[in-house]
Design a protein around this motif. Structure first.
Motif, PDB file in Angstrom:
ATOM      1  N   LEU A 395       0.831  -1.210   0.000  1.00 42.09           N
ATOM      2  CA  LEU A 395       0.000   0.000   0.000  1.00 42.09           C
ATOM      3  C   LEU A 395       0.862   1.255   0.000  1.00 42.09           C
ATOM      4  CD1 LEU A 395      -2.809  -1.020   2.520  1.00 42.09           C
ATOM      5  CD2 LEU A 395      -2.980  -0.841   0.029  1.00 42.09           C
ATOM      6  N   TYR A 396       1.923   1.230   0.789  1.00 40.49           N
ATOM      7  CA  TYR A 396       2.842   2.372   0.814  1.00 40.49           C
ATOM      8  C   TYR A 396       3.463   2.567  -0.555  1.00 40.49           C
ATOM      9  CZ  TYR A 396       6.960   5.176   2.019  1.00 40.49           C
ATOM     10  OH  TYR A 396       7.930   6.150   2.051  1.00 40.49           O
ATOM     11  N   ASP A 397       3.936   1.479  -1.145  1.00 40.47           N
ATOM     12  CA  ASP A 397       4.627   1.560  -2.429  1.00 40.47           C
ATOM     13  C   ASP A 397       3.716   2.070  -3.534  1.00 40.47           C
ATOM     14  OD1 ASP A 397       7.141   1.341  -3.470  1.00 40.47           O
ATOM     15  OD2 ASP A 397       6.965  -0.747  -4.057  1.00 40.47           O
ATOM     16  N   GLU A 398       2.429   1.762  -3.449  1.00 43.88           N
ATOM     17  CA  GLU A 398       1.485   2.198  -4.478  1.00 43.88           C
ATOM     18  C   GLU A 398       1.273   3.710  -4.469  1.00 43.88           C
ATOM     19  OE1 GLU A 398      -2.078   0.055  -3.735  1.00 43.88           O
ATOM     20  OE2 GLU A 398      -1.230  -1.897  -4.310  1.00 43.88           O
ATOM     21  N   THR A 399       1.503   4.324  -3.324  1.00 45.22           N
ATOM     22  CA  THR A 399       1.181   5.750  -3.191  1.00 45.22           C
ATOM     23  C   THR A 399       2.389   6.662  -3.077  1.00 45.22           C
ATOM     24  OG1 THR A 399       1.066   5.645  -0.767  1.00 45.22           O
ATOM     25  CG2 THR A 399      -0.953   5.143  -1.979  1.00 45.22           C
ATOM     26  N   VAL A 400       3.595   6.088  -2.859  1.00 53.18           N
ATOM     27  CA  VAL A 400       4.735   6.926  -2.512  1.00 53.18           C
ATOM     28  C   VAL A 400       5.074   7.935  -3.607  1.00 53.18           C
ATOM     29  CG1 VAL A 400       6.523   5.380  -3.398  1.00 53.18           C
ATOM     30  CG2 VAL A 400       7.036   6.887  -1.483  1.00 53.18           C
ATOM     31  N   ASN A 401       4.773   7.619  -4.855  1.00 54.43           N
ATOM     32  CA  ASN A 401       5.063   8.556  -5.937  1.00 54.43           C
ATOM     33  C   ASN A 401       3.834   9.293  -6.432  1.00 54.43           C
ATOM     34  OD1 ASN A 401       7.994   8.382  -6.545  1.00 54.43           O
ATOM     35  ND2 ASN A 401       7.529   6.219  -6.829  1.00 54.43           N
ATOM     36  N   THR A 402       2.692   9.089  -5.751  1.00 52.33           N
ATOM     37  CA  THR A 402       1.460   9.782  -6.160  1.00 52.33           C
ATOM     38  C   THR A 402       0.890  10.673  -5.057  1.00 52.33           C
ATOM     39  OG1 THR A 402       0.109   7.868  -5.502  1.00 52.33           O
ATOM     40  CG2 THR A 402       0.850   7.976  -7.802  1.00 52.33           C
ATOM     41  N   ILE A 403       1.051  10.285  -3.791  1.00 44.13           N
ATOM     42  CA  ILE A 403       0.561  11.121  -2.708  1.00 44.13           C
ATOM     43  C   ILE A 403       1.358  12.418  -2.687  1.00 44.13           C
ATOM     44  CG2 ILE A 403       2.140  10.204  -0.971  1.00 44.13           C
ATOM     45  CD1 ILE A 403      -0.118  10.351   1.060  1.00 44.13           C
ATOM     46  N   PRO A 404       0.708  13.563  -2.458  1.00 43.59           N
ATOM     47  CA  PRO A 404       1.463  14.829  -2.429  1.00 43.59           C
ATOM     48  C   PRO A 404       2.567  14.804  -1.378  1.00 43.59           C
ATOM     49  CG  PRO A 404      -0.901  15.239  -2.512  1.00 43.59           C
ATOM     50  CD  PRO A 404      -0.736  13.768  -2.273  1.00 43.59           C
ATOM     51  N   LEU A 405       3.746  15.244  -1.757  1.00 44.35           N
ATOM     52  CA  LEU A 405       4.876  15.293  -0.839  1.00 44.35           C
ATOM     53  C   LEU A 405       5.065  16.712  -0.330  1.00 44.35           C
ATOM     54  CD1 LEU A 405       7.448  13.060  -2.736  1.00 44.35           C
ATOM     55  CD2 LEU A 405       5.912  12.404  -0.880  1.00 44.35           C
ATOM     56  N   ARG A 406       5.290  16.845   0.962  1.00 44.21           N
ATOM     57  CA  ARG A 406       5.467  18.154   1.582  1.00 44.21           C
ATOM     58  C   ARG A 406       6.879  18.255   2.148  1.00 44.21           C
ATOM     59  NH1 ARG A 406       1.365  19.635  -1.271  1.00 44.21           N
ATOM     60  NH2 ARG A 406      -0.678  18.977  -0.511  1.00 44.21           N
ATOM     61  N   PRO A 407       7.635  19.269   1.743  1.00 41.01           N
ATOM     62  CA  PRO A 407       8.999  19.412   2.261  1.00 41.01           C
ATOM     63  C   PRO A 407       8.998  19.858   3.716  1.00 41.01           C
ATOM     64  CG  PRO A 407       8.429  21.322   0.942  1.00 41.01           C
ATOM     65  CD  PRO A 407       7.286  20.361   0.788  1.00 41.01           C
TER      66      PRO A 407
END
Length: 452
Positions: A395-407
Motif C-alpha cells: 500500500l505504501y509503495d502504491e502511493t509513494v510517488n502519487t501522494i502529495p509530498l510536503r517538504p
C-alpha cells in the motif's frame, strides 16, 4: 553516464553538510584533468563493515575515473561547527545535507548551484521532480541531488493487528481510523496501540508530519512566517486527537518520552502497535532490535479530514564552495556514480549482492531519485536478492510517488521541531492543557527563532 560495478549504500543515520555559492562549471573544464576531491561521512574504523562498503564505492569509482582521486573524511553535517568549518575552508568537496537544511541554505545563498555540472554529466533531466524539489530554488536551479529520499508512513505490527482481530492487509488510512485501531489493540492485547515521539526534536518532527497530513503547514514557503495556527487549524486538530487517544481512550501507554529509536525498539519487541516511520524503520527494527520482518507493515501516511499528503525527508549530496571548477565537476561525477544502479543491470545486481552480504535490506520502498520507471526496473533486476517482505509495503509503495509530498519547514526546521516537542509533551502529560494557548505561546517562540 558510463557503466561500472559499484555499491549503493543505504544511509541508516544521516549526519550532513552544506555548500556555498559558486559559479556553474565553466564550459572549458577538462573532464579528464587530474583532480583530487574529498568526500564526507566516512565511517570510523570501529564500524568495520560500513567502512569496507564505503571504501568499495571509492575504489569502484576510481576504476572508472582514474583521473579523479577520492579521499574519504569522517566530517559530516554539524550545525554547531559548520560556520567555522566553512570560514576556515575545512569542508570536504562532497557532503550530505538532510532535507531539513537546503531550502534555508539556498535562501541565504549558501549552496553551490550545480545545474551546469548536472547537465554536463547527463543527470539533470533524469532526476525525479518530487524527490529533487527540496534541492531546487524558485527558478528551477539545482543545489543538490537526492541520493536517499523517503516519505513518512505508518509502521504497524501485523502480528498485533491479527491478535487484536484487525486485518493487517487493511491498515488505517485516516487518523480517525488510527484512533479506532489503537483503541482496539490496547483493549485486546494490553499494549499501547499507538505511540508518539516527543523528544530530541522528533516530537515536533512527527507533529509536523501529522499537521501536513491534515492539510496544514508549519511555515510559509520562504520560512518568513509561522503558519501552524492558520486555517484549517490542522495542528490543533491533531493535538486534540492525540489528547483524546491519551486521556479518553488510554491507548497510548504511559511512556511519553520516546525518541525515534526508543519508539522503534518497543515496536520491534511487540510492545507497540503503530508508530510513524520512514521505510528505513524496517532496517532499524529487524537488524538492531531483532524484529521478525514478516511482522513489520508500512502503510501510507494516514490523512486527516482535509487530506494534505506526506512529509518527505532524506539526504541531498552537495558540493562545497571552496571547490575549483574541476573539483565541482568531479564531485558531481561522484554523486552521479552513486545512482547508476538504477541504470545498469550489472551494477544493480552486484550492488544487491554486496548489500545482502553486508546484512543490508534490498528492495525497501522509497522515493526513487530518478524519474520514470527506473525503480521498477531495478527491482526486476535484483529480484533474486530482495530480502524484505515486499507485500508488507504494497500500500505504501502504491502511493509513494502519487501522494502529495510536503517538504520540511524551510527555515530552522530542527529548532522548530525542538520547540514543538514541548507542545506534544504537554498534551500527553497534562490532561487540562490549553492547546490553543500553548500553540500561541510556541508560535511566538518560533517567530523569535525565525527573526534571528
Amino acid at each position: 553516464m558510463r557503466r561500472s560495478v559499484r555499491l549503493f549504500i543505504p544511509v541508516l543515520a544521516i549526519s550532513v553538510i552544506l555548500t556555498g555559492c559558486s559559479e556553474p562549471a565553466e564550459p572549458d573544464v577538462d573532464p579528464d584533468a587530474p583532480v583530487t576531491i574529498t568526500v564526507s561521512n566516512q565511517p570510523p574504523a570501529s564500524q568495520a563493515a560500513e567502512l569496507e562498503a564505503y571504501l568499495k564505492v571509492i575504489e569502484d569509482f576510481r576504476a572508472e575515473h582514474p583521473n579523479i582521486t577520492v579521499k574519504g573524511v569522517e566530517t559530516g553535517w554539524d550545525p554547531q561547527t559548520f560556520q567555522a568549518q566553512l570560514a576556515g575552508g575545512q569542508l570536504p568537496n562532497v557532503m550530505v545535507v538532510p532535507f531539513t537544511e537546503p531550502q534555508g541554505l539556498i535562501a541565504r545563498g549558501q549552496l553551490a548551484d550545480i545545474t551546469a555540472e548536472l547537465e554536463q554529466v547527463g543527470l539533470k533531466d533524469m532526476l525525479n521532480p518530487s524527490a529533487s524539489a527540496v534541492g531546487r530554488d524558485a527558478e528551477g536551479r539545482y543545489f543538490g541531488v537526492p541520493v536517499d529520499a523517503y516519505a513518512l508512513g505508518l509502521a504497524y505490527n501485523r502480528d498485533l493487528f491479527e491478535k487484536a482481530g484487525l486485518d493487517p492487509d487493511k491498515p488505517p488510512a485516516t487518523w480517525n481510523e488510527v484512533r479506532e485501531a489503537a483503541k482496539t489493540i490496547s483493549e485486546e492485547t494490553g499494549v499501547p496501540g499507538y505511540v508518539q515521539m516527543t523528544s530530541g526534536g522528533q516530537g515536533g518532527w512527527m507533529l509536523t508530519a501529522m499537521t501536513y497530513a491534515a492539510g496544514g503547514t508549519v511555515e510559509n514557503d520562504d520560512g518568513s512566517a509561522v503558519t501552524f495556527t492558520d486555517p484549517p487549524g490542522a495542528m490543533q486538530q491533531q493535538l486534540e486527537l492525540l489528547h483524546a487517544m491519551r486521556w479518553d481512550d488510554e491507548s497510548m501507554g504511559s511512556n511519553f518520552t520516546y525518541d525515534q529509536m526508543g519508539a522503534l525498539k518497543e515496536f520491534a519487541a511487540g510492545r507497540v502497535g503503530m508508530v510513524i516511520s520512514a521505510p528505513i524503520g524496517y532496517a532499524f527494527t529487524t537488524q538492531l532490535f531483532g524484529m521478525d520482518g514478516k511482522d513489520f507493515g508500512l502503510a501510507p501516511m494516514p490523512q486527516g479530514a482535509e487530506a494534505g499528503g506526506s512529509l518527505s525527508g532524506g539526504a541531498l549530496h552537495v558540493v562545497t564552495p571552496g571547490s575549483t571548477p574541476e573539483q565541482r565537476l568531479a564531485a558531481v561525477e561522484f554523486i552521479a556514480f552513486r545512482l547508476e544502479m538504477y541504470l545498469d543491470e550489472d551494477t544493480a545486481v552486484e550492488a544487491a549482492k554486496l548489500a545482502v552480504e553486508a546484512g543490508m535490506p534490498v528492495g525497501l520502498p522509497g522515493l526513487s531519485p530518478l524519474k520514470g520507471d527506473y525503480r521498477d526496473r531495478y527491482l526486476e533486476w535484483v529480484a533474486d536478492y530482495v530480502n524484505v517482505p515486499l507485500e508488507n509495503f504494497a500500500l505504501y509503495d502504491e502511493t509513494v510517488n502519487t501522494i502529495p509530498l510536503r517538504p520540511e519547514p524551510p527555515v530552522k526546521a530542527q529548532e522548530v521541531y525542538a520547540s514543538l516537542d514541548s507542545v506534544v509533551q504537554a498534551v500527553l502529560t497534562t490532561r487540562d492543557t490549553d492547546i490553543p494557548a500553548t500553540l500561541a505561546t510556541t508560535k511566538s517562540t518560533i517567530e523569535g527563532l525565525l527573526s534571528r
